[in-house]
Scaffold this motif. Sequence first.
Motif, PDB file in Angstrom:
ATOM      1  N   ASP A 196      33.314 -41.010 112.188  1.00  0.00           N
ATOM      2  CA  ASP A 196      32.144 -40.232 112.603  1.00  0.00           C
ATOM      3  C   ASP A 196      32.510 -39.065 113.517  1.00  0.00           C
ATOM      4  N   ARG A 197      33.709 -39.122 114.075  1.00  0.00           N
ATOM      5  CA  ARG A 197      34.150 -38.064 114.982  1.00  0.00           C
ATOM      6  C   ARG A 197      35.663 -37.893 114.785  1.00  0.00           C
ATOM      7  N   PRO A 198      36.080 -37.500 113.601  1.00  0.00           N
ATOM      8  CA  PRO A 198      37.514 -37.526 113.283  1.00  0.00           C
ATOM      9  C   PRO A 198      38.338 -36.534 114.110  1.00  0.00           C
ATOM     10  N   LYS A 199      39.565 -36.960 114.412  1.00  0.00           N
ATOM     11  CA  LYS A 199      40.505 -36.047 115.074  1.00  0.00           C
ATOM     12  C   LYS A 199      40.981 -34.993 114.086  1.00  0.00           C
ATOM     13  N   VAL A 200      41.265 -35.442 112.873  1.00  0.00           N
ATOM     14  CA  VAL A 200      41.734 -34.554 111.815  1.00  0.00           C
ATOM     15  C   VAL A 200      41.050 -34.955 110.520  1.00  0.00           C
ATOM     16  N   ARG A 201      40.702 -33.950 109.754  1.00  0.00           N
ATOM     17  CA  ARG A 201      40.102 -34.229 108.454  1.00  0.00           C
ATOM     18  C   ARG A 201      41.048 -33.738 107.347  1.00  0.00           C
ATOM     19  N   PHE A 202      41.226 -34.539 106.329  1.00  0.00           N
ATOM     20  CA  PHE A 202      42.110 -34.201 105.207  1.00  0.00           C
ATOM     21  C   PHE A 202      41.277 -33.963 103.943  1.00  0.00           C
ATOM     22  N   PRO A 203      41.941 -33.611 102.840  1.00  0.00           N
ATOM     23  CA  PRO A 203      41.158 -33.188 101.664  1.00  0.00           C
ATOM     24  C   PRO A 203      40.216 -34.257 101.098  1.00  0.00           C
ATOM     25  N   GLY A 204      40.476 -35.535 101.356  1.00  0.00           N
ATOM     26  CA  GLY A 204      39.591 -36.562 100.815  1.00  0.00           C
ATOM     27  C   GLY A 204      40.149 -37.166  99.545  1.00  0.00           C
ATOM     28  N   GLY A 205      39.357 -38.026  98.943  1.00  0.00           N
ATOM     29  CA  GLY A 205      39.898 -38.833  97.858  1.00  0.00           C
ATOM     30  C   GLY A 205      39.194 -38.670  96.542  1.00  0.00           C
ATOM     31  N   TYR A 206      38.735 -37.476  96.262  1.00  0.00           N
ATOM     32  CA  TYR A 206      37.967 -37.245  95.033  1.00  0.00           C
ATOM     33  C   TYR A 206      38.696 -37.784  93.803  1.00  0.00           C
ATOM     34  N   GLY A 207      39.939 -37.391  93.616  1.00  0.00           N
ATOM     35  CA  GLY A 207      40.684 -37.864  92.447  1.00  0.00           C
ATOM     36  C   GLY A 207      41.299 -39.225  92.679  1.00  0.00           C
ATOM     37  N   GLY A 208      41.947 -39.389  93.830  1.00  0.00           N
ATOM     38  CA  GLY A 208      42.689 -40.617  94.113  1.00  0.00           C
ATOM     39  C   GLY A 208      41.816 -41.858  94.118  1.00  0.00           C
ATOM     40  N   GLY A 209      40.575 -41.718  94.563  1.00  0.00           N
ATOM     41  CA  GLY A 209      39.662 -42.854  94.617  1.00  0.00           C
ATOM     42  C   GLY A 209      39.371 -43.425  93.247  1.00  0.00           C
ATOM     43  N   MET A 210      39.685 -42.671  92.210  1.00  0.00           N
ATOM     44  CA  MET A 210      39.559 -43.179  90.846  1.00  0.00           C
ATOM     45  C   MET A 210      40.938 -43.479  90.261  1.00  0.00           C
ATOM     46  N   ILE A 211      41.874 -42.531  90.420  1.00  0.00           N
ATOM     47  CA  ILE A 211      43.154 -42.662  89.703  1.00  0.00           C
ATOM     48  C   ILE A 211      43.965 -43.862  90.201  1.00  0.00           C
ATOM     49  N   TYR A 212      43.820 -44.219  91.465  1.00  0.00           N
ATOM     50  CA  TYR A 212      44.519 -45.390  92.018  1.00  0.00           C
ATOM     51  C   TYR A 212      44.143 -46.660  91.248  1.00  0.00           C
ATOM     52  N   TYR A 213      42.940 -46.653  90.669  1.00  0.00           N
ATOM     53  CA  TYR A 213      42.455 -47.808  89.914  1.00  0.00           C
ATOM     54  C   TYR A 213      42.697 -47.635  88.418  1.00  0.00           C
ATOM     55  N   ALA A 214      42.824 -46.377  87.996  1.00  0.00           N
ATOM     56  CA  ALA A 214      42.871 -46.103  86.563  1.00  0.00           C
ATOM     57  C   ALA A 214      44.301 -46.041  86.029  1.00  0.00           C
ATOM     58  N   ALA A 215      45.220 -45.428  86.799  1.00  0.00           N
ATOM     59  CA  ALA A 215      46.608 -45.355  86.338  1.00  0.00           C
ATOM     60  C   ALA A 215      47.190 -46.765  86.277  1.00  0.00           C
ATOM     61  N   ARG A 216      48.042 -46.993  85.300  1.00  0.00           N
ATOM     62  CA  ARG A 216      48.648 -48.328  85.176  1.00  0.00           C
ATOM     63  C   ARG A 216      49.477 -48.650  86.416  1.00  0.00           C
ATOM     64  N   ARG A 217      50.239 -47.647  86.881  1.00  0.00           N
ATOM     65  CA  ARG A 217      51.012 -47.810  88.113  1.00  0.00           C
ATOM     66  C   ARG A 217      50.831 -46.548  88.955  1.00  0.00           C
ATOM     67  N   THR A 218      50.671 -46.730  90.255  1.00  0.00           N
ATOM     68  CA  THR A 218      50.677 -45.574  91.151  1.00  0.00           C
ATOM     69  C   THR A 218      51.816 -45.756  92.141  1.00  0.00           C
ATOM     70  N   VAL A 219      52.629 -44.727  92.299  1.00  0.00           N
ATOM     71  CA  VAL A 219      53.682 -44.734  93.308  1.00  0.00           C
ATOM     72  C   VAL A 219      53.258 -43.772  94.415  1.00  0.00           C
ATOM     73  N   VAL A 220      53.151 -44.307  95.625  1.00  0.00           N
ATOM     74  CA  VAL A 220      52.770 -43.488  96.769  1.00  0.00           C
ATOM     75  C   VAL A 220      54.051 -42.928  97.386  1.00  0.00           C
ATOM     76  N   PHE A 221      54.089 -41.626  97.610  1.00  0.00           N
ATOM     77  CA  PHE A 221      55.253 -41.054  98.293  1.00  0.00           C
ATOM     78  C   PHE A 221      54.791 -40.501  99.632  1.00  0.00           C
ATOM     79  N   ARG A 222      55.657 -40.634 100.623  1.00  0.00           N
ATOM     80  CA  ARG A 222      55.324 -40.141 101.961  1.00  0.00           C
ATOM     81  C   ARG A 222      56.622 -39.632 102.550  1.00  0.00           C
ATOM     82  N   THR A 223      56.613 -38.362 103.017  1.00  0.00           N
ATOM     83  CA  THR A 223      57.855 -37.760 103.512  1.00  0.00           C
ATOM     84  C   THR A 223      58.120 -38.114 104.970  1.00  0.00           C
ATOM     85  N   GLU A 224      57.288 -38.978 105.527  1.00  0.00           N
ATOM     86  CA  GLU A 224      57.482 -39.407 106.918  1.00  0.00           C
ATOM     87  C   GLU A 224      57.411 -40.934 106.962  1.00  0.00           C
ATOM     88  N   HIS A 225      58.433 -41.563 107.529  1.00  0.00           N
ATOM     89  CA  HIS A 225      58.405 -43.027 107.659  1.00  0.00           C
ATOM     90  C   HIS A 225      58.346 -43.361 109.144  1.00  0.00           C
TER      91      HIS A 225
END
Lengths: 182, 247
Positions: free
Chosen positions: B101-130
Amino acid sequence: MGIPYVPVLGLAGTDLLARRDDMKLLPDPFHPERQTVVAQALRPDVALFHGLRADRAGNVCFGYESDNVLLAEASRTVIVTVEEVVDTLPPEDRAGTFMPGILVDAVVEVRYGAHPAGAPGAYPHDDEHLTWYAEQARSDEAFAEYLRQTVFDLPDHAAYVARFVPEGWGQRGQLRLQAAGD
Amino acid sequence: MAASWNEAELMAVLLSREVRDGEISACGALSMIPAAGLLLAQATHAPNAELIILSSPFMPFRTSRQFHYLAQRGDLGLFFVSGVQIDRHGNYNLHVLGDPDRPKVRFPGGYGGGMIYYAARRTVVFRTEHTPRSLVERVDFISAAGHTPPEVLRHGHPSKVVTPMATLRFDLEAGLLRLESVHPPHTVAEVVERTGFDLGDVSAVGPTPAPTEAELATLRGPVRARMIETGTYADWAEATLGAGLAA
């Protein structure tokens, strides 16, 4: 579109679903053992678009591919600003997203109407202005100042263009369509 | 032995190994590393892979809606996605940091991902920061859920998370991310410390197989050239692939 709701694959278990009351996880009426999200249809009173060119019959050419027509089909009133109005859109303007005039209630010619965003086929995003916008948007006070300078203190759009749109921004003269898909 | 590849090259190689021959594999916008990984796979072990790279010449559709329909039909084998935060349950966050309700940072959101994460047979998440802030116990906002009840219609699940330090595997039965392997010279202890959630028993975790000479040569030669000549993240490919080797 004029339908009451649409099924949506995905979104189950998300905070988006948890925080909104216009989407629900429900049994599929045809396969009750399965569940999908259904989203209530949006029925906007007014939808605003900015297109590249329109003609006197209200047909609009956007110059790029988009799902704008879906939103127009869902809305009660559709107002479109465009870079230019011509008598009749040439046939090649039906490439890309084309909004037929029967969906459009009003067209307003507003050159540089998309600035500081871009109008594909006419001019790009104004990164310098958008960087300023993003900085100003970090606090309510700074954003009020942004609005004062770009909206409230200006008499009209011509004053905005004179003040904020870089000289010769985008293509000069005849607007040209970008290739489909851009 | 000193590594003779940079972080982006390492991740591109690891992502390429997730691509299966004959499948349709895709990545979204602003996905330079997966784009390189997809092209590397096609140039090596997956010559019959069909690739979709949004916002590039490797996009067969005129609108993203058409791509979404393909995924919804269950025809998308693999999708690469990134998230700001990923948690131990395989949830990822591409919406906001802090209180929604009072975010520090806002990102693009999950318009595509909120569906594709469920629809693709496999999803590999990549993150350049560990780090503990990117790999967290519970994401601030679930943009897409790793695990859902069995009655919820979905075609696939997250399969792995790839970072510059390690590869995590999603254990579907437990609904939890487990440490699969650690990229040398990083150590298991280092990964455990830099991960914001409990990785469980890591006693059997070994090193990630290093990029091979052939993979690196293909990435820096034909893949780099193809990205430049097709205008697929050309500037990034030119500056990154084969350059700035880590000491």
